[in-house]
Write a protein that holds these residues in place. Sequence first.
Motif, short mmCIF file in Angstrom:
data_model
loop_
_atom_site.label_atom_id
_atom_site.label_comp_id
_atom_site.label_asym_id
_atom_site.label_seq_id
_atom_site.Cartn_x
_atom_site.Cartn_y
_atom_site.Cartn_z
N HIS A 70 91.53 69.27 -57.48
CA HIS A 70 92.15 68.84 -56.22
C HIS A 70 93.59 69.33 -56.17
CE1 HIS A 70 88.63 66.66 -55.64
NE2 HIS A 70 88.97 65.46 -56.06
N LEU B 10 93.75 72.96 -55.42
CA LEU B 10 93.49 73.22 -53.99
C LEU B 10 94.71 72.85 -53.14
CD1 LEU B 10 91.52 74.06 -51.76
CD2 LEU B 10 90.66 71.72 -51.71
N LEU C 270 96.64 75.40 -50.74
CA LEU C 270 96.82 75.17 -49.30
C LEU C 270 98.30 75.12 -48.94
CD1 LEU C 270 94.04 72.49 -48.62
CD2 LEU C 270 93.97 74.93 -48.15
N LEU D 200 84.04 69.20 -34.66
CA LEU D 200 83.25 68.69 -35.78
C LEU D 200 81.77 68.59 -35.42
CD1 LEU D 200 85.66 65.90 -37.05
CD2 LEU D 200 85.28 68.13 -38.06
N ILE E 98 85.14 76.48 -39.34
CA ILE E 98 85.50 75.43 -40.30
C ILE E 98 85.10 75.87 -41.70
CG2 ILE E 98 85.21 73.02 -40.88
CD1 ILE E 98 84.16 72.81 -37.89
N ARG F 279 84.03 74.53 -48.67
CA ARG F 279 83.95 75.04 -50.02
C ARG F 279 82.64 74.64 -50.69
NH1 ARG F 279 89.05 75.49 -53.94
NH2 ARG F 279 89.62 76.89 -52.30
N SER F 280 82.18 73.39 -50.44
CA SER F 280 80.97 72.91 -51.11
C SER F 280 79.76 73.71 -50.66
CB SER F 280 80.75 71.43 -50.83
OG SER F 280 80.51 71.23 -49.46
N ARG G 21 79.82 76.79 -52.60
CA ARG G 21 79.40 76.51 -53.99
C ARG G 21 77.89 76.35 -54.08
NH1 ARG G 21 83.94 73.30 -54.79
NH2 ARG G 21 82.87 71.48 -54.03
N ASP H 165 83.97 64.61 -54.94
CA ASP H 165 84.95 65.70 -55.07
C ASP H 165 84.69 66.79 -54.04
OD1 ASP H 165 86.21 64.45 -57.14
OD2 ASP H 165 85.05 65.44 -58.70
N ASP H 166 83.39 67.08 -53.80
CA ASP H 166 83.06 68.09 -52.78
C ASP H 166 83.58 67.66 -51.41
OD1 ASP H 166 81.80 69.50 -54.70
OD2 ASP H 166 79.75 68.99 -54.10
N VAL I 54 86.03 65.57 -50.81
CA VAL I 54 87.50 65.61 -50.81
C VAL I 54 87.98 67.04 -50.54
CG1 VAL I 54 89.54 65.38 -52.28
CG2 VAL I 54 87.80 63.61 -52.31
N GLN I 55 87.40 68.00 -51.25
CA GLN I 55 87.88 69.39 -51.11
C GLN I 55 87.54 69.96 -49.74
OE1 GLN I 55 87.43 71.90 -54.45
NE2 GLN I 55 88.48 70.43 -55.74
N ASP I 56 86.32 69.68 -49.25
CA ASP I 56 85.97 70.16 -47.91
C ASP I 56 86.89 69.56 -46.85
OD1 ASP I 56 84.00 71.70 -48.86
OD2 ASP I 56 82.33 70.44 -48.24
N LEU J 148 89.99 68.45 -47.33
CA LEU J 148 91.34 69.04 -47.44
C LEU J 148 91.37 70.41 -46.74
CD1 LEU J 148 92.33 68.20 -51.15
CD2 LEU J 148 93.13 67.10 -49.06
N LEU J 149 90.31 71.18 -46.95
CA LEU J 149 90.24 72.50 -46.29
C LEU J 149 90.21 72.35 -44.77
CD1 LEU J 149 87.65 74.37 -48.54
CD2 LEU J 149 89.96 75.14 -48.05
N THR J 150 89.44 71.36 -44.31
CA THR J 150 89.34 71.17 -42.85
C THR J 150 90.66 70.66 -42.28
OG1 THR J 150 87.03 70.61 -43.23
CG2 THR J 150 87.88 70.20 -41.05
N HIS K 26 93.52 71.47 -43.36
CA HIS K 26 94.37 72.66 -43.29
C HIS K 26 94.00 73.51 -42.06
CE1 HIS K 26 97.04 75.68 -44.92
NE2 HIS K 26 96.13 76.60 -44.69
N ARG K 27 92.71 73.66 -41.88
CA ARG K 27 92.23 74.50 -40.79
C ARG K 27 92.54 73.87 -39.41
NH1 ARG K 27 91.09 75.83 -36.84
NH2 ARG K 27 89.27 76.75 -35.84
N ILE L 192 87.20 63.60 -39.64
CA ILE L 192 86.95 64.81 -40.45
C ILE L 192 86.19 64.45 -41.73
CG2 ILE L 192 88.06 66.65 -41.78
CD1 ILE L 192 90.33 66.62 -39.76
N ARG M 89 82.51 63.56 -41.14
CA ARG M 89 81.70 64.75 -40.84
C ARG M 89 81.41 65.54 -42.12
NH1 ARG M 89 77.74 66.75 -38.32
NH2 ARG M 89 78.36 65.20 -36.79
N ARG M 90 82.45 65.71 -42.94
CA ARG M 90 82.27 66.47 -44.19
C ARG M 90 81.35 65.71 -45.15
NH1 ARG M 90 84.49 70.42 -41.72
NH2 ARG M 90 82.33 70.16 -41.09
N ASP N 289 77.86 66.33 -44.03
CA ASP N 289 77.47 67.70 -44.41
C ASP N 289 77.08 67.76 -45.88
OD1 ASP N 289 77.94 68.55 -41.88
OD2 ASP N 289 79.92 69.39 -42.28
N VAL N 290 77.90 67.15 -46.74
CA VAL N 290 77.63 67.21 -48.17
C VAL N 290 76.35 66.43 -48.51
CG1 VAL N 290 78.48 66.38 -50.41
CG2 VAL N 290 80.00 67.64 -48.90
#
Lengths: 230, 221
Positions: free
Chosen positions: A7, A10, A14, A157, A217, A220-221, A224, B80-81, B83-85, B87-89, B91-92, B110, B113-114, B117-118
């Motif tokens: 984290h 990342l 960012l 979204l 959008i 990352r997952s 992966r 964790d997936d 959280v990272q998705d 954070l990326l969103t 940013h985007r 956000i 939604r992530r 998805d996961v």
Amino acid sequence: MSDPASHERLVEELTRSLAPIRRLPGPGWRAFAWVSAVLGLGALLLPLSDAAALQARLGVPDLRYAALGAMLTSGAAAFAAFQSSVPGRSRAWALLPIPPLVLWLGVSGLGCLRARLAPASNLAETGEMRGCFVFLMAVSLPLSVLLVMMLRRACPLNPSLTAALGGLAVAAAAAALLVPFHPHDATATDLAVHLVAVLIVVGLNGLLGGRFLEGTIGRRSAARAADADP
Amino acid sequence: MSLAQAAHSGRLRQARPANSGSIATMPARSMASSGEESLSASMQAAQNGDAASYRALLRDCVPIISAMARSKGVQGTTIDDVVQDTLLTIHRARASYDPARPFLPWLRAITHRRAIDVLRQGSRRPREVHDPIAYEARADDAPLPGHDLDDRDRRRAVVQAVAHLPPGQREAIEHIALRELSLDEASLLTGRTKIALKVNFHRALKALRASLSSSKEGSDV
């Protein structure tokens, strides 16, 4: 279970790529900008239409209200699409275009009774209807491209919902722009042609636009998971 | 009540600790809303390019996102997936945040939604199931140990029963049933008429049925 190191990496990544960014205007302003573009296109096309015939047609209440309904549907659907593209906004905004849509389709449907009530009405021929269909499609394309480009700047979204609302906005705008060039009164087949065109535009926007919007959008997952699959 | 807990409950502004009166509620509420205000201010600074505020904001968001993901049913390492998705969103989508509005509903939309998805990705992927005795408990598809012996006994009983048939009937059963010849071929080979072969065949079947069923009953008893 948690992985603070990744984290942190990342977050650093960012932060490094951070640049000042211009805040997006509110959905109302963005919808207004798009509707202005539609009106601009209408102003460009207006000299090509028959002004006297347009005035005569707008004198008929149901044609006038159908045109008004299409314009209101377009504006409401565009506003709802921009609302749905911003995270945290209520999904109930998606219902906003329904009342004007009911007005538009309802009044257009009532217009179909004209063939029975006033047999002397100027009814559509097959060739003219083909022209309407081509017009609707041709006008929808640039408006769809513009709308999807504008929606991509936010973070939809629910890309399919946003794109479908955008499609409805485009289809209704195209139908409103068709009014000055519509050489005949409404009939059931005419309404069916318009409905088919609307459904095609909404469906294509939902399918293609949804993909365009989804691509905006980063996930990352998902990458992966794709790497992990053999 | 921490900001992450408040976010987890989904009611930051109405956050209220248990067994607390209206006086005790005030600090928690003001703490939570001041926390949200600071997140909102950090995001606004990040939009203007302030890297330090952005780093602090993202770090503060990590536990909040984890709590929100857990409240959606995400478990284990998949948190964790999410959280990272997320954070990326963030940013985007940072241009879409309006500082005039609260930050947490934006973040929650956000994250949810992530998380969905996961969870969807996870349901599509094949998973390992923990079942240590599955191998030992699995039924074997192969024949049972005594199968060959039973088979041999049955074959011997049939051969003996056929051998005890009268010659005409035995001939019919051997040609038509065991060698699977047609009536015409059997008739040519034996020189008997087809009707005679049929009659002998049916009599032989009846006799075999009787002798085999009686021998089976005898063996069962």
